[in-house]
Design a protein around this motif. Structure first.
Motif, PDB file in Angstrom:
ATOM      1  N   ARG A   1      50.198  32.053  32.086  1.00  0.00           N
ATOM      2  CA  ARG A   1      49.824  31.596  30.811  1.00  0.00           C
ATOM      3  C   ARG A   1      48.459  30.804  30.920  1.00  0.00           C
ATOM      4  N   GLN A   2      48.283  29.927  32.075  1.00  0.00           N
ATOM      5  CA  GLN A   2      47.089  29.208  32.114  1.00  0.00           C
ATOM      6  C   GLN A   2      45.939  29.972  32.388  1.00  0.00           C
ATOM      7  N   GLY A   3      46.065  31.432  33.108  1.00  0.00           N
ATOM      8  CA  GLY A   3      44.979  32.100  33.584  1.00  0.00           C
ATOM      9  C   GLY A   3      44.387  31.836  34.614  1.00  0.00           C
TER      10      GLY A   3
ATOM     11  N   THR B   1      33.249  34.528  39.052  1.00  0.00           N
ATOM     12  CA  THR B   1      31.974  33.881  38.282  1.00  0.00           C
ATOM     13  C   THR B   1      32.368  32.543  37.476  1.00  0.00           C
ATOM     14  N   GLY B   2      33.881  32.252  37.656  1.00  0.00           N
ATOM     15  CA  GLY B   2      34.223  30.796  37.020  1.00  0.00           C
ATOM     16  C   GLY B   2      34.892  31.010  35.690  1.00  0.00           C
ATOM     17  N   GLN B   3      34.916  32.343  35.105  1.00  0.00           N
ATOM     18  CA  GLN B   3      35.428  32.659  33.755  1.00  0.00           C
ATOM     19  C   GLN B   3      36.922  32.674  34.119  1.00  0.00           C
ATOM     20  N   ARG B   4      37.602  32.009  32.995  1.00  0.00           N
ATOM     21  CA  ARG B   4      39.053  32.049  33.132  1.00  0.00           C
ATOM     22  C   ARG B   4      39.462  33.185  32.395  1.00  0.00           C
ATOM     23  N   LEU B   5      40.317  34.059  33.070  1.00  0.00           N
ATOM     24  CA  LEU B   5      40.913  35.238  32.400  1.00  0.00           C
ATOM     25  C   LEU B   5      42.352  35.290  32.305  1.00  0.00           C
ATOM     26  N   PHE B   6      42.942  35.812  31.194  1.00  0.00           N
ATOM     27  CA  PHE B   6      44.243  35.880  30.986  1.00  0.00           C
ATOM     28  C   PHE B   6      44.941  37.363  30.853  1.00  0.00           C
ATOM     29  N   PRO B   7      46.133  37.357  31.037  1.00  0.00           N
ATOM     30  CA  PRO B   7      46.678  38.711  31.024  1.00  0.00           C
ATOM     31  C   PRO B   7      46.318  39.655  30.081  1.00  0.00           C
ATOM     32  N   SER B   8      46.084  39.029  28.959  1.00  0.00           N
ATOM     33  CA  SER B   8      45.446  40.022  27.894  1.00  0.00           C
ATOM     34  C   SER B   8      44.129  40.897  28.342  1.00  0.00           C
ATOM     35  N   ASP B   9      43.400  40.177  29.470  1.00  0.00           N
ATOM     36  CA  ASP B   9      42.172  40.767  29.843  1.00  0.00           C
ATOM     37  C   ASP B   9      42.418  41.861  30.776  1.00  0.00           C
ATOM     38  N   GLY B  10      43.450  42.289  31.124  1.00  0.00           N
ATOM     39  CA  GLY B  10      44.090  43.504  31.738  1.00  0.00           C
ATOM     40  C   GLY B  10      43.659  43.623  33.118  1.00  0.00           C
ATOM     41  N   LEU B  11      42.917  44.582  33.702  1.00  0.00           N
ATOM     42  CA  LEU B  11      42.714  44.874  35.014  1.00  0.00           C
ATOM     43  C   LEU B  11      41.865  43.718  35.554  1.00  0.00           C
ATOM     44  N   PRO B  12      40.815  43.102  34.869  1.00  0.00           N
ATOM     45  CA  PRO B  12      39.832  42.212  35.347  1.00  0.00           C
ATOM     46  C   PRO B  12      40.848  40.854  35.782  1.00  0.00           C
ATOM     47  N   PHE B  13      41.944  40.619  34.858  1.00  0.00           N
ATOM     48  CA  PHE B  13      42.845  39.698  35.184  1.00  0.00           C
ATOM     49  C   PHE B  13      43.548  39.905  36.541  1.00  0.00           C
ATOM     50  N   LEU B  14      44.123  40.913  36.663  1.00  0.00           N
ATOM     51  CA  LEU B  14      45.020  41.259  37.802  1.00  0.00           C
ATOM     52  C   LEU B  14      43.857  41.115  39.243  1.00  0.00           C
ATOM     53  N   SER B  15      42.945  41.566  38.917  1.00  0.00           N
ATOM     54  CA  SER B  15      41.639  41.623  40.239  1.00  0.00           C
ATOM     55  C   SER B  15      41.645  39.993  40.617  1.00  0.00           C
ATOM     56  N   ALA B  16      41.461  39.153  39.580  1.00  0.00           N
ATOM     57  CA  ALA B  16      41.216  37.862  39.736  1.00  0.00           C
ATOM     58  C   ALA B  16      42.482  37.196  40.364  1.00  0.00           C
TER      59      ALA B  16
END
Length: 88
Positions: free
Chosen positions: A37-39, A44-59
């Protein structure tokens, strides 16, 4: 479906799964829900959330690996292939 299999201390394992059709991210670890939930920050320092999909899973993969945990990334086709490869 994409999945991260994470080995935790004391022999425990948790799964984080991403369904690209629905955009849902699920986990079997209750404490990990707060992290999701926090992301997670990517390289690059960008906060990703589950709604971002595969980039989130990669992070998340990178975060877990750099925290010292063993982690594997599997796709649904890999899981089904492994599931059918048992010995008789």
């Amino acid at each position: 479906m994409e999945m991260l299999i994470i080995q935790l201390p004391r022999g425990r394992t948790t799964v984080v799964a991403f369904d690209p059709e629905t955009g849902a991210v699920l986990t079997t670890h209750t404490g990990l829900h707060a992290v999701l939930r926090q992301g997670i920050k990517d390289w690059t320092g960008q906060r990703l959330f589950p709604s971002d999909g595969l980039p989130f899973l990669s992070a998340l993969h990178d975060h877990v690996f750099l925290s010292g945990y063993r982690v594997r990334w599997l796709t649904a086709s890999t899981v089904f292939r492994l599931g059918n490869s048992r010995r008789e």
